[in-house]
Design a protein around this motif. Structure first.
Motif, PDB file in Angstrom:
ATOM      1  N   ILE A  14      97.308  68.197 -51.828  1.00 42.32           N
ATOM      2  CA  ILE A  14      96.748  68.598 -50.792  1.00 42.32           C
ATOM      3  C   ILE A  14      96.101  67.759 -49.760  1.00 42.32           C
ATOM      4  O   ILE A  14      96.384  67.995 -48.579  1.00 42.32           O
ATOM      5  CB  ILE A  14      95.704  69.838 -51.052  1.00 42.32           C
ATOM      6  N   ASP A  15      95.395  66.882 -50.160  1.00 41.06           N
ATOM      7  CA  ASP A  15      94.720  65.953 -49.188  1.00 41.06           C
ATOM      8  C   ASP A  15      95.594  65.070 -48.507  1.00 41.06           C
ATOM      9  O   ASP A  15      95.556  64.936 -47.294  1.00 41.06           O
ATOM     10  CB  ASP A  15      93.714  64.993 -49.888  1.00 41.06           C
ATOM     11  N   LEU A  16      96.865  64.632 -49.051  1.00 41.99           N
ATOM     12  CA  LEU A  16      97.741  63.774 -48.467  1.00 41.99           C
ATOM     13  C   LEU A  16      98.390  64.713 -47.656  1.00 41.99           C
ATOM     14  O   LEU A  16      98.559  64.157 -46.185  1.00 41.99           O
ATOM     15  CB  LEU A  16      98.762  63.148 -49.320  1.00 41.99           C
ATOM     16  N   GLY A  17      98.792  65.853 -47.563  1.00 43.64           N
ATOM     17  CA  GLY A  17      99.225  66.645 -46.463  1.00 43.64           C
ATOM     18  C   GLY A  17      98.468  66.960 -45.388  1.00 43.64           C
ATOM     19  O   GLY A  17      98.933  66.769 -44.387  1.00 43.64           O
ATOM     20  N   PHE A  18      97.011  67.172 -45.587  1.00 39.36           N
ATOM     21  CA  PHE A  18      96.284  67.139 -44.428  1.00 39.36           C
ATOM     22  C   PHE A  18      95.973  65.796 -43.836  1.00 39.36           C
ATOM     23  O   PHE A  18      95.957  65.887 -42.502  1.00 39.36           O
ATOM     24  CB  PHE A  18      94.826  67.772 -44.999  1.00 39.36           C
ATOM     25  N   ILE A  19      95.964  64.795 -44.527  1.00 41.71           N
ATOM     26  CA  ILE A  19      95.892  63.412 -43.862  1.00 41.71           C
ATOM     27  C   ILE A  19      97.219  63.298 -43.036  1.00 41.71           C
ATOM     28  O   ILE A  19      97.169  62.826 -41.662  1.00 41.71           O
ATOM     29  CB  ILE A  19      95.825  62.234 -44.775  1.00 41.71           C
ATOM     30  N   GLN A  20      98.531  63.748 -43.334  1.00 38.83           N
ATOM     31  CA  GLN A  20      99.578  63.759 -42.486  1.00 38.83           C
ATOM     32  C   GLN A  20      99.695  64.353 -41.414  1.00 38.83           C
ATOM     33  O   GLN A  20     100.300  63.984 -40.200  1.00 38.83           O
ATOM     34  CB  GLN A  20     100.704  63.979 -43.342  1.00 38.83           C
ATOM     35  N   ASN A 151     111.733  71.280 -47.071  1.00 36.46           N
ATOM     36  CA  ASN A 151     113.048  70.523 -47.218  1.00 36.46           C
ATOM     37  C   ASN A 151     113.040  69.848 -48.339  1.00 36.46           C
ATOM     38  O   ASN A 151     113.210  68.658 -48.615  1.00 36.46           O
ATOM     39  CB  ASN A 151     113.182  69.679 -45.953  1.00 36.46           C
ATOM     40  N   LEU A 152     112.653  70.331 -49.704  1.00 35.04           N
ATOM     41  CA  LEU A 152     112.795  69.800 -50.993  1.00 35.04           C
ATOM     42  C   LEU A 152     113.608  70.574 -51.868  1.00 35.04           C
ATOM     43  O   LEU A 152     113.337  71.585 -52.002  1.00 35.04           O
ATOM     44  CB  LEU A 152     111.371  69.834 -51.592  1.00 35.04           C
ATOM     45  N   PRO A 153     114.596  69.911 -52.425  1.00 34.00           N
ATOM     46  CA  PRO A 153     115.306  70.536 -53.452  1.00 34.00           C
ATOM     47  C   PRO A 153     114.891  71.052 -54.888  1.00 34.00           C
ATOM     48  O   PRO A 153     115.420  71.076 -56.136  1.00 34.00           O
ATOM     49  CB  PRO A 153     116.649  69.619 -53.702  1.00 34.00           C
ATOM     50  N   GLN A 154     113.626  71.711 -54.797  1.00 32.21           N
ATOM     51  CA  GLN A 154     113.102  72.252 -56.105  1.00 32.21           C
ATOM     52  C   GLN A 154     112.589  73.403 -55.663  1.00 32.21           C
ATOM     53  O   GLN A 154     112.038  73.997 -54.621  1.00 32.21           O
ATOM     54  CB  GLN A 154     111.679  71.321 -56.380  1.00 32.21           C
ATOM     55  N   ILE A 155     113.063  74.321 -56.776  1.00 30.60           N
ATOM     56  CA  ILE A 155     112.608  75.969 -56.598  1.00 30.60           C
ATOM     57  C   ILE A 155     111.228  76.061 -57.253  1.00 30.60           C
ATOM     58  O   ILE A 155     110.936  76.045 -58.153  1.00 30.60           O
ATOM     59  CB  ILE A 155     113.656  76.813 -57.707  1.00 30.60           C
ATOM     60  N   ARG A 156     110.399  76.273 -56.422  1.00 28.75           N
ATOM     61  CA  ARG A 156     109.249  76.112 -56.452  1.00 28.75           C
ATOM     62  C   ARG A 156     108.328  76.961 -55.274  1.00 28.75           C
ATOM     63  O   ARG A 156     108.209  76.834 -54.277  1.00 28.75           O
ATOM     64  CB  ARG A 156     108.358  74.678 -56.061  1.00 28.75           C
ATOM     65  N   LEU A 268     107.782  62.851 -58.300  1.00 27.84           N
ATOM     66  CA  LEU A 268     107.081  62.581 -57.258  1.00 27.84           C
ATOM     67  C   LEU A 268     108.026  62.800 -55.937  1.00 27.84           C
ATOM     68  O   LEU A 268     107.431  63.487 -54.954  1.00 27.84           O
ATOM     69  CB  LEU A 268     106.508  61.179 -57.090  1.00 27.84           C
ATOM     70  N   ASP A 269     109.150  62.353 -56.025  1.00 29.38           N
ATOM     71  CA  ASP A 269     110.253  62.658 -54.760  1.00 29.38           C
ATOM     72  C   ASP A 269     110.516  64.027 -54.884  1.00 29.38           C
ATOM     73  O   ASP A 269     110.471  64.499 -53.409  1.00 29.38           O
ATOM     74  CB  ASP A 269     111.459  61.924 -55.066  1.00 29.38           C
ATOM     75  N   PHE A 270     110.386  64.794 -55.753  1.00 28.69           N
ATOM     76  CA  PHE A 270     110.852  66.280 -55.868  1.00 28.69           C
ATOM     77  C   PHE A 270     109.486  67.171 -55.382  1.00 28.69           C
ATOM     78  O   PHE A 270     109.964  68.294 -54.752  1.00 28.69           O
ATOM     79  CB  PHE A 270     111.231  66.806 -56.976  1.00 28.69           C
ATOM     80  N   GLN A 271     108.281  66.365 -55.391  1.00 26.72           N
ATOM     81  CA  GLN A 271     107.160  66.834 -54.773  1.00 26.72           C
ATOM     82  C   GLN A 271     107.080  66.514 -53.268  1.00 26.72           C
ATOM     83  O   GLN A 271     105.897  66.652 -52.683  1.00 26.72           O
ATOM     84  CB  GLN A 271     105.982  66.667 -55.697  1.00 26.72           C
ATOM     85  N   GLY A 272     107.752  65.446 -52.838  1.00 26.69           N
ATOM     86  CA  GLY A 272     107.672  64.971 -51.392  1.00 26.69           C
ATOM     87  C   GLY A 272     106.728  64.109 -51.181  1.00 26.69           C
ATOM     88  O   GLY A 272     106.118  63.783 -50.100  1.00 26.69           O
ATOM     89  N   SER A 297     103.588  70.470 -53.250  1.00 33.18           N
ATOM     90  CA  SER A 297     104.990  69.910 -52.664  1.00 33.18           C
ATOM     91  C   SER A 297     103.870  69.445 -51.126  1.00 33.18           C
ATOM     92  O   SER A 297     103.843  70.309 -50.309  1.00 33.18           O
ATOM     93  CB  SER A 297     105.963  70.985 -52.280  1.00 33.18           C
ATOM     94  N   VAL A 298     103.909  68.208 -50.941  1.00 33.85           N
ATOM     95  CA  VAL A 298     103.199  67.597 -49.856  1.00 33.85           C
ATOM     96  C   VAL A 298     103.786  68.099 -48.486  1.00 33.85           C
ATOM     97  O   VAL A 298     103.058  68.670 -47.737  1.00 33.85           O
ATOM     98  CB  VAL A 298     103.199  66.196 -49.898  1.00 33.85           C
TER      99      VAL A 298
END
Length: 315
Positions: A14-20, A151-156, A268-272, A297-298
């Motif tokens: 979550i922190d990384l998403g907010f940083i981005q 845009n992640l090919p994970q069912i989440r 990690l890639d499937f979580q972005g 999922s970032v």
């Protein structure tokens, strides 16, 4: 730059998403020692406090614009025992409201499993909704899927709650719109590349079971107690924390060299997560798998955080 205090930070998804999205993480808290090692490895300059949130005084937490919390989801998950607030971790929601009462951030951002809405016939979610509203927050909530919003090919699917303080609640929060899924699982899993031997099954009952059930070599399989399950369109099944807490629960693929577990990098890639994000050598591989399943999922977080920042910047 708007500020964030992060509760139940995990490895910092979550922190990384907010940083981005352009936020500054001024304070973070996590209790799990292994998760803290991963967090510090990737965010060495963030003030991460390791310890039980129940033992942290609100006076030790700085003021912030946004309070985030990916509070423990296992008490509400279909995959768990669904004890809800009867579970010690379920009661941690009230630690969030304790801090909200003291700090009154402009925005509260929460993430959890979608079953949160149905748990105990909706009573659990009503407690959470009212727990935010009682302090004068307008509460928005929506269940979003990583394949539709990240845009992640994970069912989440996860529920994302955005609560806005009443003095700025006239600034309408709008969730991001669905987006086209252009990333394929084959963009993440390269079956022509040999991975480390530790990932491969070579013999034994589990190997025989996988050979018997893995009919589509392009699919990604999830192992349960009763079946080896796969999803259509080569999508990745939901990554869960039990990948690191139960033997042989890591998703499996069949590449050009045999049947193997999904690698940590692929998880990690499937979580972005960006390529520069990885695990320190001070944690076990089981810890790492658990952290992948427990995180977020970032790209979904980044899109939601961007909308929060746009709202805060309105005059």
């Amino acid at each position: 730059m708007p500020s964030v205090c992060s509760l139940f930070s995990g490895i910092g998804g979550i922190d990384l998403g907010f940083i981005q999205a352009g936020f500054d993480i001024v304070w973070a808290n996590e209790m799990d020692a292994a998760a803290c090692r991963t967090y510090r490895h990737n965010f060495p300059n963030t003030n991460l406090i390791e310890g039980d949130i129940k033992r942290i005084a609100t006076s030790d937490i700085p003021d912030c614009d946004v309070l985030t919390a990916g509070f423990p989801c296992q008490p509400f998950s279909i995959a768990g025992l669904q004890k809800g607030f009867k579970d010690r971790d379920g009661n941690l929601f009230f630690e969030i409201t304790r801090i909200i009462d003291a700090k009154r951030p402009k925005v509260v951002f929460l993430e959890n499993v979608p079953n949160l809405m149905e748990h105990d016939n909706g009573k659990t979610f009503l407690v959470i909704f009212n727990g935010l509203a009682q302090f004068g927050y307008t509460v928005y909530y929506r269940v979003l899927a990583s394949n539709d919003y990240g845009n992640l090919p994970q069912i989440r699917k996860r529920i994302y709650i955005v609560a806005i303080r009443e003095d700025i609640s006239n600034r309408l929060y709008q969730y991001s719109e669905p987006m086209e899924l252009t990333l394929k699982s084959s963009d993440i899993i390269n079956r022509s590349v040999k991975q480390h031997d530790i990932y491969y099954y070579t013999e034994g009952k589990m190997y025989d079971r996988l050979v018997a059930h893995m009919k589509d070599r392009k699919a990604i399989y999830r192992i349960t107690d009763t079946e080896v399950r796969w999803t259509k369109n080569q999508m990745c099944p939901t990554l869960t924390a039990n990948m690191g807490t139960h033997k042989d629960r890591v998703h499996v693929v069949w590449d050009d060299y045999g049947i193997r577990k999904m690698t940590l990098r692929e998880g990690l890639d499937f979580q972005g997560f960006p390529k520069e994000f990885y695990f320190p050598n001070t944690i076990t591989i089981d810890d790492a798998y658990k952290q992948i399943g427990n995180t977020v999922s970032v790209p979904v977080i980044a899109r939601l955080a961007t909308k929060i920042k746009e709202m805060l910047m309105e005059e």
